[in-house]
Write a protein that holds these residues in place. Structure first.
Motif, short mmCIF file in Angstrom:
data_model
loop_
_atom_site.label_atom_id
_atom_site.label_comp_id
_atom_site.label_asym_id
_atom_site.label_seq_id
_atom_site.Cartn_x
_atom_site.Cartn_y
_atom_site.Cartn_z
N UNK A 18 0.82 -1.21 0.02
CA UNK A 18 -0.11 -0.14 0.13
C UNK A 18 0.99 1.20 0.10
N UNK A 19 0.47 2.38 -0.64
CA UNK A 19 1.23 3.66 -0.60
C UNK A 19 0.25 4.83 -0.34
N UNK A 20 0.72 5.55 0.18
CA UNK A 20 0.04 6.65 0.80
C UNK A 20 0.72 7.96 -0.23
N UNK A 21 -0.17 8.83 -0.71
CA UNK A 21 0.17 9.82 -1.31
C UNK A 21 -0.39 11.02 -0.86
N UNK A 22 -0.07 12.27 -1.25
CA UNK A 22 -0.83 13.40 -0.87
C UNK A 22 -1.02 14.17 -2.33
N UNK A 23 -2.13 14.39 -2.91
CA UNK A 23 -2.67 14.89 -4.08
C UNK A 23 -3.50 16.25 -3.58
N UNK A 24 -2.87 17.20 -3.97
CA UNK A 24 -3.48 18.55 -3.51
C UNK A 24 -3.95 18.91 -2.19
N UNK A 25 -2.62 18.45 -1.16
CA UNK A 25 -3.02 18.33 0.19
C UNK A 25 -3.83 17.22 0.87
N UNK A 26 -4.42 16.29 0.10
CA UNK A 26 -5.21 15.44 0.55
C UNK A 26 -4.41 13.96 0.46
N UNK A 27 -4.58 13.34 1.62
CA UNK A 27 -3.78 11.87 1.83
C UNK A 27 -4.85 10.90 1.05
N UNK A 41 9.30 7.76 -4.38
CA UNK A 41 9.06 7.32 -5.45
C UNK A 41 8.00 8.14 -6.19
N UNK A 42 8.10 8.52 -7.24
CA UNK A 42 6.87 9.22 -8.02
C UNK A 42 6.22 7.93 -8.68
N UNK A 43 4.71 8.37 -8.57
CA UNK A 43 3.93 7.29 -9.27
C UNK A 43 2.67 8.07 -9.85
N UNK A 44 2.18 7.37 -10.84
CA UNK A 44 1.21 7.66 -11.65
C UNK A 44 -0.13 7.13 -10.95
N UNK A 47 -7.08 10.33 -10.08
CA UNK A 47 -7.57 10.82 -9.12
C UNK A 47 -8.58 11.67 -9.82
N UNK A 48 -9.97 11.73 -9.29
CA UNK A 48 -10.72 12.60 -10.08
C UNK A 48 -11.02 12.40 -11.63
N UNK A 49 -11.06 11.01 -11.94
CA UNK A 49 -11.26 10.62 -13.08
C UNK A 49 -9.89 11.07 -14.16
N UNK A 50 -8.96 11.60 -13.71
CA UNK A 50 -7.71 11.92 -14.43
C UNK A 50 -6.54 11.50 -13.93
N UNK A 51 -5.50 11.08 -14.77
CA UNK A 51 -4.27 10.48 -14.03
C UNK A 51 -3.27 11.55 -13.83
N UNK A 52 -2.62 11.48 -12.66
CA UNK A 52 -1.93 12.82 -12.21
C UNK A 52 -0.62 11.98 -11.45
N UNK A 53 0.35 12.85 -11.33
CA UNK A 53 1.68 12.32 -10.91
C UNK A 53 1.53 12.67 -9.54
N UNK A 54 2.13 11.83 -8.77
CA UNK A 54 2.08 11.96 -7.26
C UNK A 54 3.39 11.52 -6.42
N UNK A 55 4.04 11.91 -5.48
CA UNK A 55 4.94 11.31 -4.50
C UNK A 55 4.51 10.40 -3.43
N UNK A 56 5.14 9.37 -3.44
CA UNK A 56 4.91 8.21 -2.18
C UNK A 56 5.31 9.03 -0.87
N UNK A 78 -1.07 3.48 -11.22
CA UNK A 78 -1.14 3.04 -12.62
C UNK A 78 0.17 2.70 -13.07
N UNK A 79 1.37 3.15 -12.40
CA UNK A 79 2.64 2.84 -12.61
C UNK A 79 3.81 3.59 -11.94
N UNK A 80 4.84 3.41 -11.87
CA UNK A 80 5.99 4.17 -11.23
C UNK A 80 6.60 4.92 -12.26
N UNK A 81 6.95 6.05 -11.97
CA UNK A 81 7.61 6.80 -12.87
C UNK A 81 9.25 6.87 -12.68
#
Length: 81
Positions: A18-27, A41-44, A47-56, A78-81
């Motif tokens: 399991x990985x926890x990310x923060x996207x726009x300040x929301x875990x 790690x950077x992952x794809x 979120x909200x119907x679109x693919x975004x880049x996030x940091x684990x 979706x993948x690791x960048x």
């Protein structure tokens, strides 16, 4: 067979990443098909119907019984960048 402390049987002992990310300040938690994913790690992710880049922020290896969120509500990265 593994038994729980309450007397029941733990049905599955498979380990998941399991990985926890923060996207726009929301875990947000995601399931990773890659056991080697780690914090930083950077992952794809979707979120909200679109693919975004996030940091684990945090990575954990858990069983379904100890998962940080319900298995039926979690989506995969979706993948690791």
């Amino acid at each position: 067979m593994i038994h729980s402390l309450s007397g029941g049987v733990i049905s599955e002992n498979q380990i998941y990443a399991f990985v926890k990310t923060e996207i726009e300040g929301i875990p947000r938690w995601y399931l990773s098909p890659y056991l080697g994913v780690k914090a930083g790690d950077r992952v794809l992710v979707t979120c909200g119907g679109k693919q975004v880049e996030a940091v684990v922020v945090k990575a954990e290896k858990c069983t379904p019984q100890t998962a940080p969120c319900p298995m039926n509500r979690i989506t995969e990265i979706d993948g690791i960048l």
